[in-house]
Design an enzyme around this catalytic site. Structure first.
Site, short mmCIF file in Angstrom:
data_model
loop_
_atom_site.label_atom_id
_atom_site.label_comp_id
_atom_site.label_asym_id
_atom_site.label_seq_id
_atom_site.Cartn_x
_atom_site.Cartn_y
_atom_site.Cartn_z
N LYS A 66 0.86 -0.99 -0.03
CA LYS A 66 0.04 0.11 -0.05
C LYS A 66 0.87 1.15 0.06
O LYS A 66 0.62 2.32 -0.49
CB LYS A 66 -1.06 0.16 1.23
CG LYS A 66 -2.27 -1.12 1.20
CD LYS A 66 -3.17 -1.15 2.16
CE LYS A 66 -4.11 -2.02 2.06
NZ LYS A 66 -4.94 -2.24 3.05
N ASP A 100 -10.15 2.15 2.75
CA ASP A 100 -10.29 1.10 4.09
C ASP A 100 -10.77 2.08 5.07
O ASP A 100 -11.86 1.74 5.93
CB ASP A 100 -8.61 0.97 4.44
CG ASP A 100 -8.02 -0.31 3.75
OD1 ASP A 100 -8.72 -1.09 3.09
OD2 ASP A 100 -6.99 -0.56 3.92
#
Ligand code: NAP
Length: 268
Positions: A66, A100
């Site tokens: 990420k 997220d």
């Protein structure tokens, strides 16, 4: 010809994202194909470029890439810029986002019925997952947000990005009370739990583990202490829905997919 998407990570074989996006596509009538890419640990950028060159439209990015995805983007959403981690790429635009945080928030509020405003929240872990959700928790106006991590220095580094939150080592949590304890560590994947002082998990607390599809030692300890518990399956489905929306401009219904996935995993 279906348009191509994938989840990229290492390891990635366990990922439920292809299943979830296939359900979204079926329900919305979108013509997409969604696969898994296991990139070598030193080959993330090359794998992204190859997928794009072969016609790939978008990627979900998972552990441990990420941060690397953040570095690759030419432009990004404000929330990804702040978090410094990206889990969704729109390849033709070189654009990155992080879904997220909104995924966690929607699970907590829409599926679990939690009111976040004013609550004391403990966030365990300071890796990519924790980084991705801090902004959303602060925007939800939690009363107090404390990040605690095994490697204390990383908790301080994360707190330094966000005014309004504080940082501790795990052992320094003794005596503090929280309404919600979110486990954003990967400890549960290895059958372990962050070492918490007694009293953090107790009756009246919601203990939430981002690991999904199993009762982790963190959740087992919370249940034993009388806390309410939830795994991270709802977050997984909600962050996927937000990525799907970014790519396709169509918002899939999440509840039926979450219920079906829960049944598939044997959770009722
Ligand atoms: P990461 O960047 O590798 O970070 C791992 C974190 O876990 C670090 O803070 C690490 O602490 C901590 N940790 C690992 N083992 C530990 C142990 N035994 N005791 C205490 N702390 C421990 O991973 P990530 O990307 O943040 O992902 C974390 C977890 O969240 C993964 O299991 C991932 O699958 C899950 N996740 C779920 C969703 C969802 O939608 N449900 C979304 C994102 C992530 P140190 O800094 O001390 O090493």
């Amino acid at each position: 010809m279906p348009e191509r998407y994938a989840v990229i990570g290492n390891p990635v074989a366990h990922s439920r994202s292809p299943w979830i996006h296939a359900e979204f596509a079926r329900a919305t009538g979108e013509d997409i194909e969604y696969s898994r890419i296991e990139a070598p640990l030193d080959g993330f950028e090359r794998a992204v470029r190859e997928f794009h060159a072969a016609g790939g439209r978008g990627l979900n990015v998972t552990l441990p890439f990420k941060g690397a995805a953040f570095s690759l983007c030419e432009s990004m959403s404000a929330r990804a810029k702040k978090a410094r981690v990206v889990n969704t790429l729109i390849l033709d635009q070189g654009f990155g986002d992080n879904t997220d945080g909104v995924g966690l928030l929607r699970d907590l509020t829409d599926h679990l019925g939690v009111e976040l405003a004013g609550k004391a929240v403990l966030l365990l872990g300071a890796g990519g997952a924790a980084q991705g959700v801090v902004g959303a928790l602060l925007e939800a106006r939690v009363g107090r947000l404390v990040v605690a991590n095994r490697t204390e220095q990383k908790a301080h580094a994360l707190a330094a990005l966000y005014p309004g939150m504080s940082a501790r080592g795990l052992s320094a949590l003794g005596g503090e009370e929280f309404d919600i304890a979110i486990n954003a560590t990967s400890a549960g994947l290895a059958g372990a739990a962050p070492a918490l002082p007694a009293g953090v998990l107790r009756k009246g607390v919601l203990a939430y583990d981002m690991v999904y599809g199993r009762e982790t030692p963190f959740l087992a300890a919370a249940r034993k202490a009388g806390a309410r518990t939830s795994d991270g399956l709802g977050m997984l489905v909600e962050q996927a829905a937000e990525s799907f929306f970014l790519w396709r401009d169509v918002r899939p219904q999440t509840r039926p997919v979450l219920e079906k996935l829960r049944r598939e995993l044997g959770g009722g």
